[in-house]
Design a protein around this motif. Structure first.
Motif, PDB file in Angstrom:
ATOM      1  N   ARG A 159       0.887  -1.267   0.096  1.00  0.00           N
ATOM      2  CA  ARG A 159      -0.100  -0.002   0.079  1.00  0.00           C
ATOM      3  C   ARG A 159       0.810   1.236  -0.132  1.00  0.00           C
ATOM      4  O   ARG A 159       1.902   1.296   0.860  1.00  0.00           O
ATOM      5  CB  ARG A 159      -1.032   0.112   1.296  1.00  0.00           C
ATOM      6  N   PRO A 160       0.332   2.285  -0.826  1.00  0.00           N
ATOM      7  CA  PRO A 160       1.120   3.351  -0.647  1.00  0.00           C
ATOM      8  C   PRO A 160       1.089   4.342   0.725  1.00  0.00           C
ATOM      9  O   PRO A 160       0.176   3.919   1.356  1.00  0.00           O
ATOM     10  CB  PRO A 160       0.585   4.383  -1.773  1.00  0.00           C
ATOM     11  N   PRO A 161       2.054   5.225   0.975  1.00  0.00           N
ATOM     12  CA  PRO A 161       1.967   5.776   2.283  1.00  0.00           C
ATOM     13  C   PRO A 161       0.589   6.552   2.537  1.00  0.00           C
ATOM     14  O   PRO A 161       0.217   7.440   1.487  1.00  0.00           O
ATOM     15  CB  PRO A 161       3.186   6.610   2.467  1.00  0.00           C
ATOM     16  N   GLN A 162       0.245   6.825   3.729  1.00  0.00           N
ATOM     17  CA  GLN A 162      -0.942   7.690   3.808  1.00  0.00           C
ATOM     18  C   GLN A 162      -0.627   9.053   4.025  1.00  0.00           C
ATOM     19  O   GLN A 162      -0.778   9.804   4.862  1.00  0.00           O
ATOM     20  CB  GLN A 162      -1.842   7.274   5.105  1.00  0.00           C
ATOM     21  N   SER A 163       0.060   9.670   2.892  1.00  0.00           N
ATOM     22  CA  SER A 163       0.404  11.004   2.933  1.00  0.00           C
ATOM     23  C   SER A 163       0.017  11.726   1.650  1.00  0.00           C
ATOM     24  O   SER A 163      -0.590  11.016   0.908  1.00  0.00           O
ATOM     25  CB  SER A 163       1.983  11.183   2.923  1.00  0.00           C
ATOM     26  N   GLU A 164       0.103  13.063   1.576  1.00  0.00           N
ATOM     27  CA  GLU A 164      -0.351  13.797   0.525  1.00  0.00           C
ATOM     28  C   GLU A 164       0.262  13.383  -0.993  1.00  0.00           C
ATOM     29  O   GLU A 164       1.473  13.041  -0.900  1.00  0.00           O
ATOM     30  CB  GLU A 164      -0.235  15.337   0.549  1.00  0.00           C
ATOM     31  N   PRO A 165      -0.436  13.145  -1.995  1.00  0.00           N
ATOM     32  CA  PRO A 165      -1.990  13.168  -2.102  1.00  0.00           C
ATOM     33  C   PRO A 165      -2.758  11.758  -1.974  1.00  0.00           C
ATOM     34  O   PRO A 165      -3.762  11.918  -1.999  1.00  0.00           O
ATOM     35  CB  PRO A 165      -1.951  13.388  -3.571  1.00  0.00           C
ATOM     36  N   TRP A 166      -1.873  10.637  -1.537  1.00  0.00           N
ATOM     37  CA  TRP A 166      -2.607   9.198  -1.185  1.00  0.00           C
ATOM     38  C   TRP A 166      -3.692   9.704  -0.249  1.00  0.00           C
ATOM     39  O   TRP A 166      -4.660   8.856  -0.275  1.00  0.00           O
ATOM     40  CB  TRP A 166      -1.589   8.431  -0.905  1.00  0.00           C
ATOM     41  N   ASP A 167      -3.703  10.396   0.572  1.00  0.00           N
ATOM     42  CA  ASP A 167      -4.486  10.423   1.901  1.00  0.00           C
ATOM     43  C   ASP A 167      -5.812  10.898   1.384  1.00  0.00           C
ATOM     44  O   ASP A 167      -6.853  10.921   2.026  1.00  0.00           O
ATOM     45  CB  ASP A 167      -3.943  11.167   3.121  1.00  0.00           C
ATOM     46  N   ILE A 168      -5.875  11.790   0.341  1.00  0.00           N
ATOM     47  CA  ILE A 168      -7.309  12.272  -0.279  1.00  0.00           C
ATOM     48  C   ILE A 168      -7.923  11.042  -0.626  1.00  0.00           C
ATOM     49  O   ILE A 168      -9.390  11.075  -0.615  1.00  0.00           O
ATOM     50  CB  ILE A 168      -6.953  12.999  -1.379  1.00  0.00           C
ATOM     51  N   PHE A 169      -7.589   9.780  -0.872  1.00  0.00           N
ATOM     52  CA  PHE A 169      -8.220   8.726  -1.376  1.00  0.00           C
ATOM     53  C   PHE A 169      -8.283   7.593  -0.231  1.00  0.00           C
ATOM     54  O   PHE A 169      -8.318   6.545  -0.753  1.00  0.00           O
ATOM     55  CB  PHE A 169      -7.459   8.177  -2.871  1.00  0.00           C
ATOM     56  N   LYS A 170      -7.986   7.849   0.887  1.00  0.00           N
ATOM     57  CA  LYS A 170      -7.838   6.780   1.902  1.00  0.00           C
ATOM     58  C   LYS A 170      -9.013   5.953   1.794  1.00  0.00           C
ATOM     59  O   LYS A 170      -8.826   4.771   2.660  1.00  0.00           O
ATOM     60  CB  LYS A 170      -7.412   7.634   3.260  1.00  0.00           C
ATOM     61  N   ASP A 171     -10.123   6.513   1.558  1.00  0.00           N
ATOM     62  CA  ASP A 171     -11.201   5.491   1.823  1.00  0.00           C
ATOM     63  C   ASP A 171     -11.434   4.546   0.826  1.00  0.00           C
ATOM     64  O   ASP A 171     -12.294   3.713   0.843  1.00  0.00           O
ATOM     65  CB  ASP A 171     -12.520   6.480   1.878  1.00  0.00           C
ATOM     66  N   ILE A 172     -10.526   4.607  -0.367  1.00  0.00           N
ATOM     67  CA  ILE A 172     -10.748   3.667  -1.548  1.00  0.00           C
ATOM     68  C   ILE A 172      -9.729   2.571  -1.125  1.00  0.00           C
ATOM     69  O   ILE A 172      -8.600   2.547  -0.763  1.00  0.00           O
ATOM     70  CB  ILE A 172     -10.014   4.387  -2.812  1.00  0.00           C
TER      71      ILE A 172
END
Length: 225
Positions: free
Chosen positions: A212-225
């Motif tokens: 999984r990618p890190p939960q940092s910008e911009p990945w955190d914008i899509f954290k619910d996916i």
């Protein structure tokens, strides 16, 4: 350097490559993943002499995620043969700037690498040094002017995903080398080696691993996916 091991046996070592680490030694002389793993195995297993570690595929320096190494020459040869036969399936997650042309598609470009600058360009098919590049993508979500997509590579060209997305007019978030000028300098590129499927070199089974990618910008914008 901290490297997570996702899978290991006598023939394979699959790790989560950290971002901004070269896969093998380059002109920067920064610590590279290949030599780090050799030293790590040598110390961990108390091995005399040199440790064999075969590099069978690559990831760009800024890219993190799943990466496979061979621990024996036999495994390296068989894995390389699997790649030639297109039996290695690689999937990536990307965040692209803007909206992709379709919700899912298979796209083909012809790429040319200028080796002096390590820059890749999309060119006409009749370019003398053009190489065919093909990938498929599927849109997973769109938010805040960006698109989260899953990408499957069908060819393994240098900087392929980055250049093909640039050619569609949707450069990857943070990829200032290939078109994204809208973020601050030193922003991390949103390209992650998310999933790999490969025939085991000695067992009659498919090794399937994810990261999984890190939960940092911009990945955190899509954290619910």
């Amino acid at each position: 350097m901290k490297v997570a091991i996702l899978y290991e046996d006598n023939h394979l070592l699959v790790v989560e490559k950290p971002v901004n680490v070269p896969v093998q030694e380059d002109s920067s002389k920064d610590l590279d993943l290949l030599n780090y793993l050799k030293d790590y195995i040598k110390v961990r297993d108390n091995k005399p002499g040199n440790v064999y570690m075969g590099l069978v595929h690559r990831l760009d320096r800024p890219v993190g995620g799943v990466m496979v190494f061979a621990k024996t020459s036999k495994a390296a040869s068989r894995l390389s043969n699997s790649i030639r036969k297109h039996e290695l399936n690689r999937f990536y997650l990307v965040v692209a700037m803007g909206k992709l042309p379709k919700n899912s598609d298979t796209i083909t470009h012809y790429l040319w690498k200028k080796r002096k600058t390590n820059q890749v360009y999309s060119v006409e098919q009749n370019h003398p040094d053009a190489k065919k590049a093909e990938l498929s993508y599927e849109v997973l979500n769109q938010k805040e002017g960006m698109t989260l997509a899953r990408v499957e590579l069908h060819t393994g060209r240098s900087h392929q995903i980055r250049v093909q997305f640039q050619a569609m007019g949707t450069p990857l978030y943070g990829d200032q080398k290939y078109g994204d000028k809208r973020v601050k300098p030193h922003t991390q590129i949103a390209l992650w080696a998310n999933e790999i499927e490969i025939p085991h070199p000695t067992l009659k089974e498919i090794v399937h691993l994810t990261s999984r990618p890190p939960q940092s910008e911009p990945w955190d914008i899509f954290k619910d996916i």
